[in-house]
Write a protein that holds these residues in place. Structure first.
Motif, PDB file in Angstrom:
ATOM      1  N   VAL A  30      32.837  60.724  33.653  1.00  0.00           N
ATOM      2  CA  VAL A  30      33.177  60.356  35.019  1.00  0.00           C
ATOM      3  C   VAL A  30      33.401  61.625  35.825  1.00  0.00           C
ATOM      4  O   VAL A  30      33.972  62.597  35.318  1.00  0.00           O
ATOM      5  CB  VAL A  30      34.465  59.489  35.073  1.00  0.00           C
ATOM      6  CG1 VAL A  30      34.809  59.123  36.520  1.00  0.00           C
ATOM      7  CG2 VAL A  30      34.311  58.232  34.230  1.00  0.00           C
ATOM      8  N   ILE A  32      35.159  62.578  39.414  1.00  0.00           N
ATOM      9  CA  ILE A  32      35.944  62.124  40.561  1.00  0.00           C
ATOM     10  C   ILE A  32      35.937  63.217  41.622  1.00  0.00           C
ATOM     11  O   ILE A  32      36.402  64.333  41.373  1.00  0.00           O
ATOM     12  CB  ILE A  32      37.394  61.803  40.159  1.00  0.00           C
ATOM     13  CG1 ILE A  32      37.426  60.721  39.074  1.00  0.00           C
ATOM     14  CG2 ILE A  32      38.201  61.358  41.381  1.00  0.00           C
ATOM     15  CD1 ILE A  32      38.825  60.427  38.534  1.00  0.00           C
ATOM     16  N   VAL A  47      32.846  58.866  41.365  1.00  0.00           N
ATOM     17  CA  VAL A  47      33.890  58.065  42.011  1.00  0.00           C
ATOM     18  C   VAL A  47      34.497  58.940  43.101  1.00  0.00           C
ATOM     19  O   VAL A  47      34.891  60.084  42.838  1.00  0.00           O
ATOM     20  CB  VAL A  47      34.987  57.652  41.008  1.00  0.00           C
ATOM     21  CG1 VAL A  47      36.106  56.911  41.731  1.00  0.00           C
ATOM     22  CG2 VAL A  47      34.401  56.786  39.893  1.00  0.00           C
ATOM     23  N   GLU A  62      45.762  55.749  40.741  1.00  0.00           N
ATOM     24  CA  GLU A  62      45.431  54.382  40.349  1.00  0.00           C
ATOM     25  C   GLU A  62      45.310  53.471  41.571  1.00  0.00           C
ATOM     26  O   GLU A  62      44.372  52.673  41.670  1.00  0.00           O
ATOM     27  CB  GLU A  62      46.491  53.829  39.393  1.00  0.00           C
ATOM     28  CG  GLU A  62      46.164  52.437  38.902  1.00  0.00           C
ATOM     29  CD  GLU A  62      47.136  51.931  37.847  1.00  0.00           C
ATOM     30  OE1 GLU A  62      47.254  50.690  37.699  1.00  0.00           O
ATOM     31  OE2 GLU A  62      47.764  52.766  37.173  1.00  0.00           O
ATOM     32  N   LEU A  65      42.076  54.201  43.302  1.00  0.00           N
ATOM     33  CA  LEU A  65      40.918  53.681  42.579  1.00  0.00           C
ATOM     34  C   LEU A  65      40.777  52.170  42.740  1.00  0.00           C
ATOM     35  O   LEU A  65      39.683  51.628  42.617  1.00  0.00           O
ATOM     36  CB  LEU A  65      41.026  54.037  41.092  1.00  0.00           C
ATOM     37  CG  LEU A  65      40.896  55.532  40.753  1.00  0.00           C
ATOM     38  CD1 LEU A  65      41.184  55.770  39.275  1.00  0.00           C
ATOM     39  CD2 LEU A  65      39.503  56.055  41.111  1.00  0.00           C
ATOM     40  N   ARG A  66      41.896  51.508  43.034  1.00  0.00           N
ATOM     41  CA  ARG A  66      41.849  50.057  43.232  1.00  0.00           C
ATOM     42  C   ARG A  66      41.441  49.665  44.660  1.00  0.00           C
ATOM     43  O   ARG A  66      41.015  48.541  44.898  1.00  0.00           O
ATOM     44  CB  ARG A  66      43.214  49.439  42.917  1.00  0.00           C
ATOM     45  CG  ARG A  66      43.598  49.518  41.455  1.00  0.00           C
ATOM     46  CD  ARG A  66      44.869  48.722  41.173  1.00  0.00           C
ATOM     47  NE  ARG A  66      45.362  48.954  39.826  1.00  0.00           N
ATOM     48  CZ  ARG A  66      44.865  48.367  38.732  1.00  0.00           C
ATOM     49  NH1 ARG A  66      43.863  47.505  38.853  1.00  0.00           N
ATOM     50  NH2 ARG A  66      45.365  48.630  37.540  1.00  0.00           N
ATOM     51  N   ASP A  69      37.873  48.215  45.564  1.00  0.00           N
ATOM     52  CA  ASP A  69      37.116  48.101  44.312  1.00  0.00           C
ATOM     53  C   ASP A  69      36.969  46.626  43.958  1.00  0.00           C
ATOM     54  O   ASP A  69      37.467  46.152  42.933  1.00  0.00           O
ATOM     55  CB  ASP A  69      37.832  48.868  43.194  1.00  0.00           C
ATOM     56  CG  ASP A  69      37.028  48.889  41.897  1.00  0.00           C
ATOM     57  OD1 ASP A  69      35.778  48.875  41.975  1.00  0.00           O
ATOM     58  OD2 ASP A  69      37.648  48.900  40.814  1.00  0.00           O
ATOM     59  N   ARG A  73      34.619  47.980  39.416  1.00  0.00           N
ATOM     60  CA  ARG A  73      33.886  49.114  38.822  1.00  0.00           C
ATOM     61  C   ARG A  73      34.824  50.139  38.204  1.00  0.00           C
ATOM     62  O   ARG A  73      34.497  50.771  37.207  1.00  0.00           O
ATOM     63  CB  ARG A  73      33.016  49.776  39.897  1.00  0.00           C
ATOM     64  CG  ARG A  73      32.299  51.037  39.434  1.00  0.00           C
ATOM     65  CD  ARG A  73      31.370  51.568  40.521  1.00  0.00           C
ATOM     66  NE  ARG A  73      30.722  52.800  40.101  1.00  0.00           N
ATOM     67  CZ  ARG A  73      31.093  54.006  40.483  1.00  0.00           C
ATOM     68  NH1 ARG A  73      32.138  54.147  41.283  1.00  0.00           N
ATOM     69  NH2 ARG A  73      30.444  55.075  40.063  1.00  0.00           N
ATOM     70  N   ASN A  74      36.001  50.319  38.805  1.00  0.00           N
ATOM     71  CA  ASN A  74      36.918  51.360  38.341  1.00  0.00           C
ATOM     72  C   ASN A  74      37.925  50.875  37.310  1.00  0.00           C
ATOM     73  O   ASN A  74      38.816  51.636  36.906  1.00  0.00           O
ATOM     74  CB  ASN A  74      37.677  51.956  39.537  1.00  0.00           C
ATOM     75  CG  ASN A  74      36.759  52.682  40.495  1.00  0.00           C
ATOM     76  OD1 ASN A  74      35.733  53.232  40.105  1.00  0.00           O
ATOM     77  ND2 ASN A  74      37.116  52.693  41.776  1.00  0.00           N
ATOM     78  N   LEU A  77      37.985  52.920  34.099  1.00  0.00           N
ATOM     79  CA  LEU A  77      38.488  54.265  34.371  1.00  0.00           C
ATOM     80  C   LEU A  77      40.011  54.251  34.480  1.00  0.00           C
ATOM     81  O   LEU A  77      40.704  55.108  33.919  1.00  0.00           O
ATOM     82  CB  LEU A  77      37.870  54.812  35.654  1.00  0.00           C
ATOM     83  CG  LEU A  77      38.426  56.143  36.178  1.00  0.00           C
ATOM     84  CD1 LEU A  77      38.302  57.239  35.135  1.00  0.00           C
ATOM     85  CD2 LEU A  77      37.710  56.544  37.463  1.00  0.00           C
TER      86      LEU A  77
END
Length: 239
Positions: A30, A32, A47, A62, A65-66, A69, A73-74, A77
């Motif tokens: 990954v 980022i 990402v 976190e 990333l949410r 989404d 997809r995350n 991860l």
């Protein structure tokens, strides 16, 4: 162990090269990219996370990333980050000029404060290795303001307890910049002339992709040193 690469400065000369090379590097699952705005890039490994480097230490990765989404997809991860099964390597290619920043104060904020804020944030996430693009001649005692700030940043990065800190000190960078930097362009021409006669080889201008390759190489090495300086001449060997 699987690996995550976190990159700050992906919109810049070396940063863009670094991202493309990380996409091709099988060791990283990954990538980022963190920045003030999203990049016009798409890749299965990529990402993107929008942050303000002034307040990045308050960012919950976190939660970021949410955000939006909706397809989940995350999810894997996030689970991997929580379970600590990934090794995290952080890369920093952030940098500007006094002219572009608008003032010495803003230049120092970007090239020092934001870099240190980012470094502390990724360390708190669990990053064990940190690779930073500084500059040849960086020295916090230097009279030249640019080199002084770079040297100050190096000194403060050393105070963060990474398992490995790689400080790259390239000479003038060669590549396709979006903006014109007349002073740098003149320096590149002079650098080529001087080094063509075998003089001051350490100042030979270096292509952006070589710096990016050096970053990845040293991140993946079994580094016995906690701190390593990578001079421009050493990076010239990467093709």
């Amino acid at each position: 162990m699987k690996k995550i690469a976190i990159v700050a400065g992906g919109s810049g000369l070396v940063g863009m090269q670094l991202l493309h090379q990380l996409f091709q590097e099988q060791a990283y699952d990954v990538v980022i990219a963190v920045g003030r705005r999203e990049l016009a890039l798409k890749h299965g490994k990529l990402v993107q996370v929008k942050v303000d480097f002034e307040t990045i230490q308050n960012v919950d990765l976190e939660d970021k990333l949410r955000e939006n989404d909706f397809g989940g997809r995350n999810h894997s991860l996030i689970s991997s980050l929580n379970s600590k099964i990934f090794a995290i390597h952080a890369f920093c290619t952030m940098g500007t000029t006094i002219k572009k920043a608008g003032s010495k104060e803003m230049f120092e904020k970007i090239d020092h404060d934001y870099v240190i804020n980012y470094a502390k944030w990724v360390r708190a996430l669990g990053a064990t290795k940190f690779l930073f693009v500084s500059a040849i001649g960086a020295d916090q005692q230097a009279s030249f303001f640019y080199n002084k700030v770079k040297g100050k940043t190096e000194a403060h990065l050393k105070q963060i307890d990474f398992t490995y800190l790689g400080i790259l000190q390239p000479s003038l960078l060669l590549g396709n910049r979006k903006e014109v930097r007349i002073g740098e362009d003149i320096g590149k021409i002079l650098g080529r002339i001087i080094t063509s006669f075998g003089l001051l080889k350490k100042y030979k201008p270096i292509p952006d992709y070589k710096v990016a390759k050096a970053m990845i190489f040293h991140a993946l090495e079994k580094n016995e040193l906690r701190l390593e300086y990578i001079p421009s001449m050493a990076m010239q060997d990467f093709d």
